[in-house]
Design a protein around this motif. Sequence first.
Motif, PDB file in Angstrom:
ATOM      1  N   ARG A  25       8.696  12.272   1.730  1.00 14.75           N
ATOM      2  CA  ARG A  25      10.118  12.598   1.549  1.00 14.75           C
ATOM      3  C   ARG A  25      10.882  11.461   0.893  1.00 14.75           C
ATOM      4  O   ARG A  25      12.015  11.640   0.474  1.00 14.75           O
ATOM      5  N   SER A  26      10.274  10.287   0.833  1.00 17.02           N
ATOM      6  CA  SER A  26      10.976   9.112   0.300  1.00 17.02           C
ATOM      7  C   SER A  26      10.917   9.105  -1.230  1.00 17.02           C
ATOM      8  O   SER A  26      10.268   9.950  -1.853  1.00 17.02           O
ATOM      9  N   SER A  27      11.606   8.117  -1.800  1.00 14.84           N
ATOM     10  CA  SER A  27      11.546   7.931  -3.260  1.00 14.84           C
ATOM     11  C   SER A  27      10.100   7.787  -3.714  1.00 14.84           C
ATOM     12  O   SER A  27       9.704   8.331  -4.742  1.00 14.84           O
ATOM     13  N   PHE A  28       9.312   7.062  -2.928  1.00 16.56           N
ATOM     14  CA  PHE A  28       7.914   6.847  -3.289  1.00 16.56           C
ATOM     15  C   PHE A  28       7.169   8.184  -3.395  1.00 16.56           C
ATOM     16  O   PHE A  28       6.428   8.427  -4.341  1.00 16.56           O
ATOM     17  N   MET A  53       6.766  18.804  -4.696  1.00 16.44           N
ATOM     18  CA  MET A  53       7.744  18.107  -3.861  1.00 16.44           C
ATOM     19  C   MET A  53       7.575  18.519  -2.402  1.00 16.44           C
ATOM     20  O   MET A  53       7.370  19.686  -2.116  1.00 16.44           O
ATOM     21  N   ARG A  73       8.449  11.282  -3.741  1.00 17.28           N
ATOM     22  CA  ARG A  73       8.955  12.110  -4.834  1.00 17.28           C
ATOM     23  C   ARG A  73       8.345  11.666  -6.157  1.00 17.28           C
ATOM     24  O   ARG A  73       7.962  12.488  -6.993  1.00 17.28           O
ATOM     25  N   THR A  74       8.278  10.351  -6.310  1.00 22.20           N
ATOM     26  CA  THR A  74       7.712   9.808  -7.541  1.00 22.20           C
ATOM     27  C   THR A  74       6.244  10.206  -7.663  1.00 22.20           C
ATOM     28  O   THR A  74       5.778  10.548  -8.751  1.00 22.20           O
ATOM     29  N   THR A 122      11.863   3.668  -7.286  1.00 21.30           N
ATOM     30  CA  THR A 122      10.753   4.571  -6.973  1.00 21.30           C
ATOM     31  C   THR A 122       9.912   4.090  -5.803  1.00 21.30           C
ATOM     32  O   THR A 122       9.003   4.781  -5.383  1.00 21.30           O
ATOM     33  N   THR A 149       7.054  11.292   6.198  1.00 18.06           N
ATOM     34  CA  THR A 149       8.149  10.362   5.898  1.00 18.06           C
ATOM     35  C   THR A 149       7.999   9.771   4.502  1.00 18.06           C
ATOM     36  O   THR A 149       8.946   9.722   3.723  1.00 18.06           O
ATOM     37  N   VAL A 150       6.757   9.361   4.184  1.00 18.21           N
ATOM     38  CA  VAL A 150       6.534   8.761   2.865  1.00 18.21           C
ATOM     39  C   VAL A 150       6.738   9.803   1.763  1.00 18.21           C
ATOM     40  O   VAL A 150       7.334   9.514   0.727  1.00 18.21           O
ATOM     41  N   SER A 159      10.816   2.869  -2.554  1.00 19.90           N
ATOM     42  CA  SER A 159      11.178   2.944  -1.137  1.00 19.90           C
ATOM     43  C   SER A 159      10.317   3.955  -0.395  1.00 19.90           C
ATOM     44  O   SER A 159      10.082   5.060  -0.870  1.00 19.90           O
ATOM     45  N   LEU A 160       9.841   3.554   0.784  1.00 19.31           N
ATOM     46  CA  LEU A 160       8.991   4.443   1.572  1.00 19.31           C
ATOM     47  C   LEU A 160       9.799   5.222   2.595  1.00 19.31           C
ATOM     48  O   LEU A 160       9.266   6.074   3.290  1.00 19.31           O
ATOM     49  N   ARG A 161      11.077   4.905   2.704  1.00 19.22           N
ATOM     50  CA  ARG A 161      11.850   5.575   3.743  1.00 19.22           C
ATOM     51  C   ARG A 161      12.994   6.421   3.194  1.00 19.22           C
ATOM     52  O   ARG A 161      13.062   7.613   3.462  1.00 19.22           O
ATOM     53  N   CYS A 162      13.868   5.813   2.400  1.00 15.63           N
ATOM     54  CA  CYS A 162      14.973   6.657   1.932  1.00 15.63           C
ATOM     55  C   CYS A 162      14.626   7.275   0.585  1.00 15.63           C
ATOM     56  O   CYS A 162      13.709   6.850  -0.104  1.00 15.63           O
ATOM     57  N   HIS A 190      16.390   9.944  -4.828  1.00  9.16           N
ATOM     58  CA  HIS A 190      16.570  11.178  -5.627  1.00  9.16           C
ATOM     59  C   HIS A 190      17.688  12.052  -5.080  1.00  9.16           C
ATOM     60  O   HIS A 190      18.376  12.721  -5.828  1.00  9.16           O
ATOM     61  N   TYR A 214       8.950  19.117   1.298  1.00 12.22           N
ATOM     62  CA  TYR A 214      10.114  19.327   2.168  1.00 12.22           C
ATOM     63  C   TYR A 214       9.596  19.691   3.553  1.00 12.22           C
ATOM     64  O   TYR A 214       8.717  20.547   3.670  1.00 12.22           O
TER      65      TYR A 214
END
Lengths: 324, 247
Positions: free
Chosen positions: A181-184, A1, A186-187, B108, A178-179, B110-113, B116, A3
Amino acid sequence: MFYQTSIKTVCVAAVTFGLIAYAMLGGYFAREIVIEIALLAMLAIALDFLAGYGGMISLCHGAIYGVGAYIFGATTALSGTDPWLAALAAIAGTALFGWIVGAITANVGGIFFIMATLAFGQMAYVIVFESRALGGDDGLAGVGRFDLSAVGVNLNDSLQFALLCVAGMLLAYMVAATVLRSSFGRTLSGIHANEDRMQALGLSVRTHKANAFAISGAIAGAAGMLAAQHTQYISPEYLVWTLSGEALVVVILGGIGTLAGPVVGAALLVTLEHFIGGYTDRWHMFIGAILIVAVMAGRRGLFGEIEHRLSRRSETKTEAGIHA
Amino acid sequence: MLEVRNLCKNFGGLAVAKNISLSLKKGERRVVLGPNGAGKTTLFNLLAGTLTPTSGSIILGGRNITRAPVEKRARLGLARSYQKNNLFEGLTVRENLGLAATTASGRTASLRCCAHDGAEMQDIIAEVAEQVGLSDSLDKPVSSCPYGNRRQLEVGLALAARPKLLLMDEPTSGVGPNMIDAFDKLIHALPRDLTMLIIEHDFDLGFNVADSITVLNYGEVVFEGSPEATRQSREVKEIYLGDWNHA
């Protein structure tokens, strides 16, 4: 992950300011070094995004860099396309190239993934090398540069061009961060940690991997696009697979899976190259020895080691605070 | 909810699933029993999609998913926990549950927010952690958690997906009596509309949580009935204890 820790911010800022200061205070030769560091760092950021956070160790990033350089170089040199449009084409083209490689290799694991990506890179190299229209092994001269005269910037000035490259490096870092840290992002880390479980939770792993490869490809392509503007000349040398290896060395030297590591690693590698190269032609041997030490001692790389030690120290401090 | 018809799976000449048929109503809690090698985990792999059946069909919520890929079944509401812990190593308990909840919710891309870290997912994480008894360990790295906690998290990952059909493969394997009691309570506290298929080796727990029981042996369904009928069944006793008449 991922950060964005304060250690990362400080290290990236320190390297950035160091490069700016060196470019401003040094002469033409210093600026060449700054450009080399900034572009190598961009390429290594792209690779670390994919390898460090997605577990995909690609050996075609050098070729993607070259494809970016060629799309930009060929469109500006052959058809006189506007450099901004050519840059957009280079970034879109390398994203597409990355997406295709990612989609095809998504189910391949380990050493076979590395070999498959290497094969894609070599295919791109051979196509460029054999193409008469692209100048074959002679390459193409007459590549343009961005026109920033409207904002008072003259990119034919070595200092201003060096600063553009440093800005490119910083932008690449910020986009990747930025990417991640995003949902993308993390996934993506989830896929790296346990691909099967992510699939069992409903993720289309192949699509996600391909999209990650596209983003990484676009960053590598942007670096290549700047490299073509730098030399104003392109040749198949830009796609040689050893560049992929060099990017991987930078990532490992700086710290894989840290994102700030590639920036530190690129600065370290290029500086060592020029510093040791000043004394002996056998500088490769010394870099090799340093790499072996870096891999043997903790496997964290230079930045990874710094981050590890500092976070351990702050942990012991908090623990001491609790016991006090 | 789940309709399995004449499911067969052969590996070459070896039939590991023979004509398995079973039907689960919405909210039904079915326990699958059977000795080692009876084909229980194979059945789960066929249902979840990691194995493709040789013949037969699987209908989930009215849709034929016999040949659907793993992720599609998951998106239709099927979640599973594994016999061997299958966690996101190197991450914390919170990150593990966050990945499960967010991935299953499909957010899964989104590239910004970051969904999770959003309030909605954090609520699910807190709720699931409470259910499986991990509220105090949320920020611990999984690698430093004791085996029992890892087992709880294994079930937690499946629950965080908010499934409609939950497959649990020996959720209490390798844990002590305290945790078996806790697990019993957990199952009873889960919403009644959640359909469950549970492979269990602990008979008391199995009989206690089941609405109905299916017994497998050599890849075949050899018995199906209520927990009480299973307890009385001579056939089931013979499978586990051997045929006493010939002993």
